[in-house]
Design an enzyme around this catalytic site. Structure first.
Site, PDB file in Angstrom:
ATOM      1  N   ASN A   1      -1.989  -6.845  -0.095  1.00  0.00           N
ATOM      2  CA  ASN A   1      -3.243  -6.886  -0.839  1.00  0.00           C
ATOM      3  C   ASN A   1      -3.271  -8.037  -1.852  1.00  0.00           C
ATOM      4  OD1 ASN A   1      -4.384  -4.553   0.383  1.00  0.00           O
ATOM      5  ND2 ASN A   1      -3.094  -3.256  -0.904  1.00  0.00           N
TER       6      ASN A   1
ATOM      7  N   ARG B   1     -24.812  -8.596 -45.224  1.00  0.00           N
ATOM      8  CA  ARG B   1     -23.634  -7.926 -44.673  1.00  0.00           C
ATOM      9  C   ARG B   1     -24.115  -6.950 -43.610  1.00  0.00           C
ATOM     10  NH1 ARG B   1     -20.776  -9.787 -46.829  1.00  0.00           N
ATOM     11  NH2 ARG B   1     -19.499  -8.916 -48.486  1.00  0.00           N
TER      12      ARG B   1
ATOM     13  N   LYS C   1       0.293  -3.696   4.743  1.00  0.00           N
ATOM     14  CA  LYS C   1      -0.674  -4.332   3.841  1.00  0.00           C
ATOM     15  C   LYS C   1      -0.026  -5.376   2.925  1.00  0.00           C
ATOM     16  CE  LYS C   1      -4.468  -3.508   3.266  1.00  0.00           C
ATOM     17  NZ  LYS C   1      -5.117  -2.406   2.511  1.00  0.00           N
TER      18      LYS C   1
ATOM     19  N   SER D   1       0.850  -1.190   0.000  1.00  0.00           N
ATOM     20  CA  SER D   1       0.000   0.000   0.000  1.00  0.00           C
ATOM     21  C   SER D   1       0.882   1.235   0.000  1.00  0.00           C
ATOM     22  CB  SER D   1      -0.906   0.001   1.234  1.00  0.00           C
ATOM     23  OG  SER D   1      -1.476   1.270   1.449  1.00  0.00           O
TER      24      SER D   1
END
Length: 454
Positions: free
Chosen positions: A282, A313, A280, A274
């Protein structure tokens, strides 16, 4: 955005849909068309070599191609013009036969099919690697006990091996579907201006057969200019695979929450940190996988909407596929790459899994006690009685086994040792190992079949 490609589209599939490969796919069609038509006597054999030699993407001015496509409405028209000019510098007579009898959509669609063939081949390899890694982890954790969770709450004990086996089982089905869809999807597009090949007169079917052989593609019974189910099937396969792997990533990220902490992503320098909080870690891989899964439904919605094409088409529907399908496949390639990294190096805290079984003071094993007691007092009465003690255990912060032992009706039928055994999570795994063994057996069988087919 190319800056996000390493995060979201890191797989090998992304490069197969680069601008260079898009152009090269169309050029391969043009080169093969010349070869096939010469073989059928439609164009002079002398025209083949100059055309084939020029069909290399490095001969194309990409900025000019992009600018001209804005007015032409597609890439093929200005590409054929550039190719014709390139051939003309070498052989003016051969230049007359570039793109002979074909239409722009023949080149664009067949070029895409050639890209899809490369993508499906690479996907098959990546998926085989992923299932092999996952099978190893299933075997490794086949007896690791953890809480099973329903409605985000503790349910009954399961094994982590069983949880992983559920994902492996699904991936094996995706592997089967991949094999099955290849012959339906890898099909030549050659129909000319309105899907009749009128420009080639009586030689149309012969040229189509020769071109399909040259490109090693199947030959459709009819041109599929405005019948797009083949591409829809490809997109649905990749979207479905993303869904399976995203379900795994979602579960993994929930198990990685601080309060749960039963698993974590692989540890690597600078990964998962972080900018504000140094503690952290994550779930970066899970986030990348789930990001792709969030996008695939919208991309598939476009492919479904693109099925509604006008007459021979399309106006808008065909054109919408050009970026959507490659983007979907590239995202799926990133999902497979991130899943490979995650599953290969995942950290599993087996002690925490076992400890989390105890946080409800035995409530996770309440069903086992209910079933045992039901043999004596009936299912409804047993359920009501055990449920009452479960509520008391929660309210009083007491262990379930003490409350049950102090209940005269329960102790009349179930001894303390019996209750201890019933409340042991290891005794309540049911057929978990049987299911795991079945999936691993199917994996080995499918590996054998896959090696024979290759």
């Amino acid at each position: 955005m190319s800056l996000l490609t390493p995060l979201l589209r890191s797989g090998a599939l992304t490069s197969l849909f680069s601008d260079e490969q898009v152009v090269q796919g169309m050029l391969e069609f043009e080169a093969a068309l010349a070869r096939a038509q010469a073989r059928c006597g439609v164009i002079p054999p002398s025209a083949v070599e100059p055309i084939v030699t020029a069909c290399q993407f490095h001969n194309i001015d990409f900025p000019a191609l992009a600018a001209a496509a804005a007015n032409a409405g597609n890439l093929a028209i200005p590409l054929v013009k550039q190719l014709t000019q390139k051939v003309k510098t070498q052989d003016a007579d051969a230049a007359r036969y570039v793109h002979w009898g074909a239409t722009s959509q023949d080149a664009i669609d067949t070029g895409l099919v050639l890209q899809l063939r490369a993508a499906l081949t690479q996907t098959d390899r990546d998926l085989a690697t992923l299932t092999a890694i996952l099978a190893q982890q299933v075997e490794r954790y086949r007896t690791t006990i953890m809480p099973g969770r329903t409605w985000m709450q503790h349910a009954l004990p399961i094994t982590f091996g069983l949880k992983l086996a559920g994902t492996l089982d699904a991936l094996l089905r995706w592997q089967e579907r991949l094999t099955q869809l290849r012959p339906r999807v890898l099909v030549l597009q050659l129909g000319g201006a309105a899907g009749t090949l009128a420009s080639l007169k009586a030689s149309g079917p012969q040229v189509g057969d020769a071109l399909a052989q040259t490109l090693d593609l199947a030959l459709a019974d009819t041109p599929w200019h405005s019948q797009r189910d083949r591409l829809l099937e490809v997109g649905a396969w990749y979207a479905g695979l993303c869904g399976t792997l995203a379900k795994f990533a979602n579960d993994f990220s929930l198990l990685m929450q601080t309060e749960v902490a039963e698993v974590s992503e692989p540890i690597a320098e600078g990964r998962g940190g972080s900018s504000a909080m140094p503690h952290k870690r994550n779930p970066v891989s899970c986030a990348a996988i789930l990001t792709a899964a969030q996008r695939t439904p919208g991309l598939m919605a476009t492919l479904y909407a693109s099925q509604i094409q006008q007459h021979e088409r399309a106006l808008g529907g065909w054109q919408a596929e050009w970026e959507v399908l490659p983007e979907l496949i590239s995202l799926a390639g990133g999902v497979m790459a991130q899943s490979d990294y995650l599953i290969r190096g995942m950290q599993v805290n087996t002690a925490k899994m076992r400890a989390d079984l105890e946080i409800t003071h035995g409530l996770i094993m309440a069903e086992a006690v209910t079933l045992a007691l039901a043999e004596f007092i009936g299912k409804a009465d047993a359920h009501h009685l055990v449920e009452k003690h479960c509520h008391q255990a929660i309210d009083r912060h007491q262990s379930l086994i003490k409350l049950l032992q102090n209940d005269p009706l329960v102790s009349q039928h179930l001894s303390a040792s019996t209750l201890a055994q019933l409340l042991d999570p290891a005794t309540a795994l049911g057929s978990s190992d049987h299911f795991v063994r079945q999936v691993l057996a199917r994996y080995k069988e499918q590996c054998h079949e896959h090696s024979l087919s290759n």
